[in-house]
Motif scaffolding. Sequence first.
Motif, PDB file in Angstrom:
ATOM      1  N   ALA A  66       0.865  -1.182   0.000  1.00  0.00           N
ATOM      2  CA  ALA A  66       0.000   0.000   0.000  1.00  0.00           C
ATOM      3  C   ALA A  66       0.899   1.229   0.000  1.00  0.00           C
ATOM      4  O   ALA A  66       1.948   1.242   0.660  1.00  0.00           O
ATOM      5  N   PRO A  77      -9.872  -1.562  -1.251  1.00  0.00           N
ATOM      6  CA  PRO A  77      -8.698  -1.169  -2.033  1.00  0.00           C
ATOM      7  C   PRO A  77      -8.176   0.222  -1.676  1.00  0.00           C
ATOM      8  O   PRO A  77      -8.948   1.132  -1.379  1.00  0.00           O
ATOM      9  N   VAL A  78      -6.843   0.344  -1.706  1.00  0.00           N
ATOM     10  CA  VAL A  78      -6.158   1.612  -1.462  1.00  0.00           C
ATOM     11  C   VAL A  78      -5.085   1.786  -2.539  1.00  0.00           C
ATOM     12  O   VAL A  78      -4.757   0.854  -3.272  1.00  0.00           O
ATOM     13  N   GLU A  79      -4.519   2.990  -2.609  1.00  0.00           N
ATOM     14  CA  GLU A  79      -3.441   3.227  -3.564  1.00  0.00           C
ATOM     15  C   GLU A  79      -2.276   2.296  -3.268  1.00  0.00           C
ATOM     16  O   GLU A  79      -2.020   1.940  -2.123  1.00  0.00           O
ATOM     17  N   HIS A  80      -1.563   1.947  -4.308  1.00  0.00           N
ATOM     18  CA  HIS A  80      -0.518   0.925  -4.232  1.00  0.00           C
ATOM     19  C   HIS A  80       0.836   1.471  -4.669  1.00  0.00           C
ATOM     20  O   HIS A  80       0.933   2.559  -5.232  1.00  0.00           O
ATOM     21  N   LYS A 122      -6.870   2.592  -7.160  1.00  0.00           N
ATOM     22  CA  LYS A 122      -6.575   1.862  -5.926  1.00  0.00           C
ATOM     23  C   LYS A 122      -6.522   0.375  -6.241  1.00  0.00           C
ATOM     24  O   LYS A 122      -7.544  -0.266  -6.443  1.00  0.00           O
ATOM     25  N   ASP A 125      -5.247  -4.443  -2.278  1.00  0.00           N
ATOM     26  CA  ASP A 125      -6.356  -4.905  -1.458  1.00  0.00           C
ATOM     27  C   ASP A 125      -5.815  -5.985  -0.531  1.00  0.00           C
ATOM     28  O   ASP A 125      -5.235  -6.969  -1.002  1.00  0.00           O
TER      29      ASP A 125
END
Length: 176
Positions: A66, A77-80, A122, A125
């Motif tokens: 992340a 989900p978040v930015e990766h 995003k 996960d």
Amino acid sequence: MIRLFSLIAALLVSGWSLPAAAEVTMSFHSFNGSVLFGRYPHTFVVLKGTMQGSGAAVDENYGFTAKKVSTAILSGPVEHDIMVEDQKYIKKTNRHFSVTLTDAQVERVRATMRAWRDQPGKYYDLDTRNCIHFVGAMAKIAGLKVDYPKKMLRRPKKWLNHIAALNPDLGAKRIR
């Protein structure tokens, strides 16, 4: 013919040897992690060696993570990001096993890393696209059998031990 054989034998006995065949090794690492000390459990790959076709040196490592660690990870989900580790950090991790890659496989590993890195939006996960899934994609490129038991999705060391057991030809020892 006998002279040629004698010359080769003499060169080998005198310590002269042929150059080693070029190869790149991909090693699979885990980090135990600690919420208290700021690093969560993690898995990543390290590529080292020399490309057979070009002779280019390879010294790379990739882990999927992340971009920002927060409680938002628990909600979806978040930015990766792709994390590249310092050598001093790599020395503190568990190296589970290594495999030799062809030049084509190295290029597929790199292309897969770029595809994960360059996904819009995003993409990280915790349950469906975390560091374990990323390293699993790398393992599949190397021809390893891979699966993702739900109870191991947040336990990289346990998961890599599981992958080693699924692929007994690796000869990997279980890391405790």
